[in-house]
Design an enzyme around this catalytic site. Sequence first.
Site: not given
Length: 376
Positions: A30, A32, A116, A118-120, A166, A218
């Site tokens: 994450e 990275t 919304g 976080g699963l892209s 993603d 972010y």
Amino acid sequence: MNARDAFRKEYGTEPSGLWAAPGRVNLIGEHTDYNDGFVLPFALPQRTVAAVGPAPAGEWTVCSTFQDEAISFGHTEPGEVTGWAAYVAGVVWALRDAGHDVPGARIAVDSDVPLGSGLSSSAALESSVLTALIDLGGLDVPLERRPAIAQRAENVYVGAPTGILDQSASIRCREGHALFLDCRSYEVEQIPFDLAAEGLAILVVNSNAPHQHVDGEYGARRKSCEEAARLLGVPALRDVTGAELDDALARLDDEVMRRRVRHIVTEDDRVLETVRLLKAGQVREIGPLLTASHASMRDDFEITVPQVDLAVETALAEGAYGARMTGGGFGGCVLTLLDADKADLVTAAVEQAYAEAGFTAPTAWTVTAGPGATKL
């Protein structure tokens, strides 16, 4: 209503075809990606479908099953189209900016990737439209170059400073595999990830605490990492090894920056070790690495929220091998590695824990590694 039906309703004709691209779960690695490091996502069965047909040159119209009005645009520059349609306009802009003659198109989209969470869902939208426009126009865009074009749409046109994870997952994943991606070279390796054969499953728990990347948090993490790399005299934090970490931290004065660096360097090491274990068939043994990743995101990168922390703690207490938040953070989903027959037990335990804490009820489902973007 599906994408084909939406196309017929809006445009009164049949689409030329349907193109689909999945959401993704990042197994580990994450934040990275924009540090030139390593990631290990896999594609979800949930996907965005784009029904697409031709339109006059220089004209694009997009509608969806989740918005009332269609949006039309021509040759635009970043920021001119806003909202969800910006992801579509951004793909057109990024393709044109890369020198391609993008065909005019009518587009209708439908998606079962949770928004919304976080699963892209944004990368799934970008990747489905990108794949469709490339096919429709017969554009010469090799598969390995496509994620960077979709990423540029999101970074420059939409204004979200995400890395390439993603879009790479949505475009390049294969069914039954996790995608080991070197975010510097863009080299990939398909890592077998057949949990069912081991009696295991990945349970995704959506905390229903939504997150958003187009905000300060972010971007602040990314800026801190880039500044730390500059101070350490390396191209990116990927160039600091685990063996060099203590020396690197001693050279940084800011305690917050030190924590950010520690997360990135240790997370890269966790990705590499996870790949080694999966190649050796030691799937259960990756559990502690997942849990350590979550602790690092919670304590060093400070991107978790109480809802995801509670889901992780509850799953582990119920016997999960490992659990971690997945995605950019500040809400979203948790993934849990567990015995397949414990999925219902863990789901019930998390639901009870959320109710007792007064949180919005979570939703949970098991997932398998699906294919990347494709024409249906």
